[in-house]
Design an enzyme around this catalytic site. Sequence first.
Site, mmCIF file in Angstrom:
data_model
loop_
_atom_site.group_PDB
_atom_site.id
_atom_site.type_symbol
_atom_site.label_atom_id
_atom_site.label_comp_id
_atom_site.label_asym_id
_atom_site.label_seq_id
_atom_site.Cartn_x
_atom_site.Cartn_y
_atom_site.Cartn_z
ATOM 1 N N SER A 1 0.823 -1.225 -0.101
ATOM 2 C CA SER A 1 0.017 0.087 -0.075
ATOM 3 C C SER A 1 0.614 1.314 0.039
ATOM 4 O O SER A 1 0.193 2.281 -0.045
ATOM 5 C CB SER A 1 -0.966 -0.109 1.217
ATOM 6 N N ASN B 1 -1.874 -2.150 13.337
ATOM 7 C CA ASN B 1 -3.625 -2.033 13.332
ATOM 8 C C ASN B 1 -3.829 -0.671 13.599
ATOM 9 O O ASN B 1 -4.703 0.181 13.449
ATOM 10 C CB ASN B 1 -4.083 -3.307 13.800
ATOM 11 N N THR C 1 -40.380 27.246 -8.782
ATOM 12 C CA THR C 1 -40.917 26.056 -8.377
ATOM 13 C C THR C 1 -41.303 25.075 -9.603
ATOM 14 O O THR C 1 -41.910 25.688 -10.442
ATOM 15 C CB THR C 1 -42.152 26.066 -7.428
ATOM 16 N N HIS C 2 -40.904 23.841 -9.257
ATOM 17 C CA HIS C 2 -41.236 22.932 -10.544
ATOM 18 C C HIS C 2 -40.433 23.419 -11.889
ATOM 19 O O HIS C 2 -40.959 23.171 -12.950
ATOM 20 C CB HIS C 2 -42.917 22.934 -10.990
ATOM 21 N N SER D 1 -15.049 25.632 -28.292
ATOM 22 C CA SER D 1 -15.477 24.467 -29.021
ATOM 23 C C SER D 1 -14.450 24.145 -30.201
ATOM 24 O O SER D 1 -14.062 25.285 -30.548
ATOM 25 C CB SER D 1 -16.889 24.424 -29.563
ATOM 26 N N LYS E 1 -18.984 29.072 -29.715
ATOM 27 C CA LYS E 1 -19.321 28.470 -28.440
ATOM 28 C C LYS E 1 -18.489 29.115 -27.051
ATOM 29 O O LYS E 1 -17.300 29.367 -27.274
ATOM 30 C CB LYS E 1 -19.327 27.059 -28.325
ATOM 31 N N ASN F 1 -18.356 27.436 -23.344
ATOM 32 C CA ASN F 1 -18.901 26.369 -22.500
ATOM 33 C C ASN F 1 -18.565 26.405 -21.021
ATOM 34 O O ASN F 1 -17.569 26.776 -20.779
ATOM 35 C CB ASN F 1 -18.436 25.114 -23.209
ATOM 36 N N GLU G 1 -19.722 21.927 -15.365
ATOM 37 C CA GLU G 1 -19.931 20.377 -15.798
ATOM 38 C C GLU G 1 -19.076 19.498 -15.112
ATOM 39 O O GLU G 1 -19.548 18.357 -14.726
ATOM 40 C CB GLU G 1 -19.781 20.453 -17.108
ATOM 41 N N TYR H 1 -9.589 -6.298 13.194
ATOM 42 C CA TYR H 1 -8.772 -5.736 12.140
ATOM 43 C C TYR H 1 -8.726 -7.020 11.016
ATOM 44 O O TYR H 1 -8.584 -7.877 11.035
ATOM 45 C CB TYR H 1 -7.351 -5.387 12.197
ATOM 46 N N GLN I 1 -7.427 -1.863 4.455
ATOM 47 C CA GLN I 1 -6.480 -1.127 3.565
ATOM 48 C C GLN I 1 -7.176 -0.496 2.453
ATOM 49 O O GLN I 1 -6.801 0.525 1.916
ATOM 50 C CB GLN I 1 -5.353 -1.979 3.085
HETATM 51 N N1 ARG Z 1 -1.192 -1.196 5.361
HETATM 52 C C1 ARG Z 1 -1.964 -1.718 6.451
HETATM 53 C C2 ARG Z 1 -3.475 -1.216 6.038
HETATM 54 O O1 ARG Z 1 -3.268 0.041 5.469
HETATM 55 C C3 ARG Z 1 -1.686 -1.544 7.603
HETATM 56 C C4 ARG Z 1 -2.138 -2.575 8.838
HETATM 57 C C5 ARG Z 1 -1.656 -4.047 8.430
HETATM 58 N N2 ARG Z 1 -1.864 -4.833 9.457
HETATM 59 C C6 ARG Z 1 -1.777 -6.168 9.367
HETATM 60 N N3 ARG Z 1 -2.314 -6.991 10.247
HETATM 61 N N4 ARG Z 1 -1.446 -6.515 8.303
HETATM 62 O O2 ARG Z 1 -4.586 -1.265 6.454
#
Ligand code: ARG
Length: 467
Positions: free
Chosen positions: A22, A110, A155-156, A277, A283, A285, A290, A317, A322
Amino acid sequence: MKMWSGRFRQPLDSAFEQWQRSLDFDRRLLRYELAASAAHARALKDAGILSADELTRLFQGLEQIDEQATHFPQFLSGGDAEDVHHFVEKQLVGLIGDLGFKLHSGRSRNEQIATDLRLYVRATIDQLRQEIGDFCAAIVDRADEARDVAMPAYTHLQKAEPVVVAHWLLAYVEMFLRDADRLADCRKRLNLCPLGSGAVAGATLPLDRESMAKNLAFDGPTANSMDATSDRDFAIEFASGLSLLAMHLSRWAEEMILFASQEYGFLGLPETYSTGSSAMPQKKNPDLLELVRGKSGRILGNATALMVTLKGLPLAYNKDLQETQQPVFDSSDALLQMLPIVTGWMKSVEFHQERMKQAAQTGFMNAWAGATYLVRRGVPSRLSHERVGKAVQLCLERGCELQDLPLPDLKNISPEFEQDFYEAITLASVLAIHDVPGGTAPDRVRKAVNATRKRVDSLREEVHAHA
Ligand code: ARG
């Protein structure tokens, strides 16, 4: 070194190893990871696990990591760390040797990710409330400047009654102030510190949770370690609050697009915020608006994604958690980028006052005032409504407005009509009907502009106090 290789005989499949990392997204939590690590280190020292000298060296290591990350952003990419927690550990060991490994004593990733994400959301709430305050201030300025100019209220999506432009603009300020308030409320509830929750059953060392919490400017420690390590309610509340904000921005954008169309012609799109455009030379825009409307879909999707991710999780956990980071980052980024841009747009959009005023005087928006005129002359309300409806019918046949009907024609419909009827249904008179407490007559709205400005100012001051 891996964080957990001891009990394994075989190395991880390399594709799996790569896929479960991650660091690519959680590296943006680095500053919160460093702050939480410093708080934990202090608690380790108080618990007698670290000496004063070791604590100093750990602090120095953490500071160096912070400096590197500030000066060389590429420092965080590459490498083989699994996540931001592993990254800090590896860097620390590189800088101060095996002492770096001591930082993890008595804690779990965790509780770390639960803490880092709360800190991130808290800081982002402060930034967003600042941006909302600036946007509201821009709207209030435009409301103030538009003074007594009138426009139709619908309204509407059918012309209903005239209002002053300021009253219309202040409606949006109400929505955005509620959004700011909702975020403040979310901040209040999330401001508890998970540190000391361990992996699931709490810390294994006598860590002073109160002082860790205080250190990180939390109001106190969380109460239950199983909940604290698996709770992402704060992320869901935050993402839901952001989807309401985005929904309001989307409604705002939709109306601005409509009013900038040639058919309404109430607004002139600022060139600095519009696009042309490639095909049609004439145009201009409203792409900005949007995109605001379009991005709201994704922001709502993020809130839904979080809800669905959490709904089937047993305590405590699970690695699924993640997956709760990216939707939070995505919605935050989208709105932090969008708000200053819509503020710029709001400051530069042109109001076509003549066209608005013209529209406010046509389409029988004085019919209710006309009926009120009869009510004041003793005609029962239901009958007044009916008779003015008849007058409108006559106008439709003749292609004119109520004020164009000659008095004899009006008297034919109801003998109570007199010459002063015409004065009672001018735009000014129609606006003045609402000169009642809390009403929308120009003078009342001017007071509302000032009162709203005070609320916007106090939001902005409050946010400064947090920052
Ligand atoms: N990268 C993990 C997360 O974002 C960190 C916690 C990982 N804990 C574990 N028990 N593998 O959740």
